[in-house]
Design an enzyme around this catalytic site. Structure first.
Site, mmCIF file in Angstrom:
data_model
loop_
_atom_site.group_PDB
_atom_site.id
_atom_site.type_symbol
_atom_site.label_atom_id
_atom_site.label_comp_id
_atom_site.label_asym_id
_atom_site.label_seq_id
_atom_site.Cartn_x
_atom_site.Cartn_y
_atom_site.Cartn_z
ATOM 1 C CB THR A 70 -0.553 -0.109 1.350
ATOM 2 O OG1 THR A 70 -2.226 -1.141 1.419
ATOM 3 C CG2 THR A 70 -1.759 1.077 1.386
ATOM 4 C CG ASN A 149 -5.894 -7.797 -5.341
ATOM 5 O OD1 ASN A 149 -6.021 -6.564 -6.342
ATOM 6 N ND2 ASN A 149 -6.981 -7.401 -4.483
ATOM 7 C CD GLN A 178 -2.364 -11.140 -4.371
ATOM 8 O OE1 GLN A 178 -1.780 -12.368 -4.970
ATOM 9 N NE2 GLN A 178 -2.855 -10.625 -3.606
ATOM 10 C CB SER A 198 3.808 -6.959 -0.589
ATOM 11 O OG SER A 198 3.171 -7.046 0.710
ATOM 12 C CG HIS A 200 1.638 -9.414 3.863
ATOM 13 N ND1 HIS A 200 0.570 -9.936 3.939
ATOM 14 C CD2 HIS A 200 1.239 -8.292 3.334
ATOM 15 C CE1 HIS A 200 -0.736 -9.073 2.981
ATOM 16 N NE2 HIS A 200 0.621 -8.148 2.442
ATOM 17 C CB THR A 236 14.458 4.245 12.035
ATOM 18 O OG1 THR A 236 14.952 5.540 13.079
ATOM 19 C CG2 THR A 236 15.210 3.463 12.822
ATOM 20 C CB CYS A 320 -9.632 -4.490 0.756
ATOM 21 S SG CYS A 320 -7.924 -4.817 0.472
HETATM 22 C C1 LIG Z 1 -1.952 -6.663 -6.330
HETATM 23 C C2 LIG Z 1 -2.591 -5.236 -4.557
HETATM 24 N N1 LIG Z 1 -1.223 -4.547 -4.068
HETATM 25 C C3 LIG Z 1 -1.296 -3.905 -3.035
HETATM 26 C C4 LIG Z 1 -1.627 -4.810 -2.009
HETATM 27 C C5 LIG Z 1 -1.446 -3.730 -0.595
HETATM 28 O O1 LIG Z 1 -0.163 -5.212 0.234
HETATM 29 P P1 LIG Z 1 -0.042 -4.279 1.314
HETATM 30 O O2 LIG Z 1 -1.387 -5.172 1.859
HETATM 31 O O3 LIG Z 1 1.157 -5.142 1.585
HETATM 32 O O4 LIG Z 1 -0.422 -2.781 2.130
HETATM 33 C C6 LIG Z 1 -2.432 -5.619 -1.738
HETATM 34 C C7 LIG Z 1 -3.018 -6.389 -1.348
HETATM 35 O O5 LIG Z 1 -3.584 -7.431 -0.608
HETATM 36 C C8 LIG Z 1 -2.351 -6.452 -3.114
HETATM 37 O O6 LIG Z 1 -3.092 -7.154 -3.771
#
Ligand SMILES: Cc1ncc(COP(=O)(O)O)c(C=O)c1O
Length: 381
Positions: A70, A149, A178, A198, A200, A236, A320
């Site tokens: 994000t 996603n 993704q 990202s 995670h 930091t 989301c």
């Molecule tokens: C395509 C896509 N972009 C951005 C994000 C946002 O990533 P984060 O959860 O690390 O903020 C996601 C998370 O679902 C995603 O699927």
């Protein structure tokens, strides 16, 4: 629990967890400090940066560590647009981007930028001709996600990149959150200028991500403070998040079993397609780890709850939007037939899934269908 919600987030790998603890124990000093401990931490930060740049084949590039996808997307959209506004104020993105792109683009509209949102076809893919039509001399930024996603559709990144390079000086940014580790994506040759990662989503940790550029280009900062990360991202830097991001990227690039994902997707499609009231979304163009299916006349939540009772974790279209009752912007954009709109679920694979789990999914799926056919829904009678 059988976990099929890897597009929402993945279980961190043992290696990542071990590194996180070790780095926090041994390298906890502030990387900006001049003392020896600080310099050692800074060296680790730089080593991780170098590894990340090598993985995406951009040795001359820049890694800006962020708190995740994000923040990296916000930095790309707001930061590049504001930095290059002297060249023009036109931006292009798509209608199916993650909210971290779409909402940032809307913010830019309030600041006087003009944004075109490219439509997609029923498979969730943009037309390269539509991009060609929208590109202008004053286009300064184009942002297109690699893999969606919610439905897994794949965009033609190389073709976009070639076209943008031929026709404009615009920065081409790709949200690769993704796709990284599942589809080839690098910042070389016909690759984009910048991409978002990202941790995670690739068996790393939440709170960790990066905006990576292929050359020495940086966006304008969107937060203010001590000027860390070349002034682009104050605060930091968490060395443990940076080091584990690099580790997760290395591991996923080396060992993701894409062939298994492809096999599982095909198997599940063949199984699910036996039921005429179920539709595969983005069947032809989807990434190997995402399977989106829609039930006719049934709410996605009903399916999610049934699977949950049977110890299988899946989701409605995206994490989301899964708690709101509105149909997602992606499902609207692909113009899914009305009777299917509320019934979309997503099954997404990760490294810890197995063949046995697919067998279990197939069984529970048919149990669900039998239950529906026994009279819960008119469409299924
Ligand atoms: C395509 C896509 N972009 C951005 C994000 C946002 O990533 P984060 O959860 O690390 O903020 C996601 C998370 O679902 C995603 O699927």
């Amino acid at each position: 629990m059988i976990y099929f919600d890897n597009s929402a987030t993945t279980e961190p790998s043992e290696e990542v967890l071990t590194s996180f603890v070790e780095v926090n124990k041994r390298f906890f000093a502030n990387p900006a400090s001049l003392h020896l401990a600080g310099r050692q931490v800074d060296a680790l930060l730089e080593k991780s940066r170098e590894q990340i740049l090598n993985i995406v084949k951009a040795p001359e590039g820049i890694v800006t560590y962020t708190s995740g996808g994000t923040e990296a997307n916000n930095l790309a959209i707001l930061g590049f647009a504001r930095k290059f506004k002297h060249r023009g104020k036109h931006i292009i993105t798509t209608k199916i981007e993650h909210p971290s792109i779409i909402e940032a683009a809307k913010q830019l509209e309030l600041e006087g930028f003009e944004v075109d949102y490219l439509p997609v076809n029923r498979e969730g893919v943009i037309a390269i001709e539509a991009l060609a039509e929208k590109l202008r001399d004053d286009t300064i930024l184009v942002s297109v996600m690699h893999v969606n996603n919610e439905i897994g559709s794949i965009q033609p990144i190389e073709a976009c990149s070639q076209l943008i390079r031929e026709r404009t000086r615009a920065i081409f940014h790709v949200d690769a959150v993704q796709s990284f580790g599942k589809l080839p994506i690098t910042l070389t040759g016909d690759g984009p200028d910048a991409m978002t990662i990202s941790a995670h989503k690739i068996h790393g940790l939440k709170g960790s991500g990066a905006l990576i550029t292929r050359a020495q280009i940086t966006p304008e900062a969107i937060n203010y403070g001590g000027g860390q990360e070349e002034g682009v991202r104050s605060g930091t830097v968490s060395t443990s998040h940076a080091a584990t991001l690099a580790r997760a990227m290395r591991m996923v690039a080396e060992r993701t079993n894409v062939a298994a994902y492809e096999r599982w997707r095909k198997q599940l499609i063949a199984h699910v397609e036996q039921v005429p009231e179920v539709k595969i979304v983005a069947k032809e163009t989807s990434a190997p780890h995402i399977l989106s299916i829609a039930f006719k006349g049934i709410k996605g939540e009903v399916a999610v709850n049934f699977f949950q009772k049977n110890n299988i974790t899946i989701s409605t279209s995206s994490a989301c939007s899964s708690k709101s009752n509105d149909v997602s912007h992606v499902i609207e954009a692909i113009q899914l037939e009305e009777q299917f709109k509320d019934g979309v679920i997503r099954i997404s694979f990760g490294e810890f899934n197995t063949d046995e789990q697919m067998t279990q999914f197939k069984k529970v799926f048919m149990d669900f269908i039998h239950l529906l056919k026994r009279g819960k829904s008119n469409d299924f009678k």
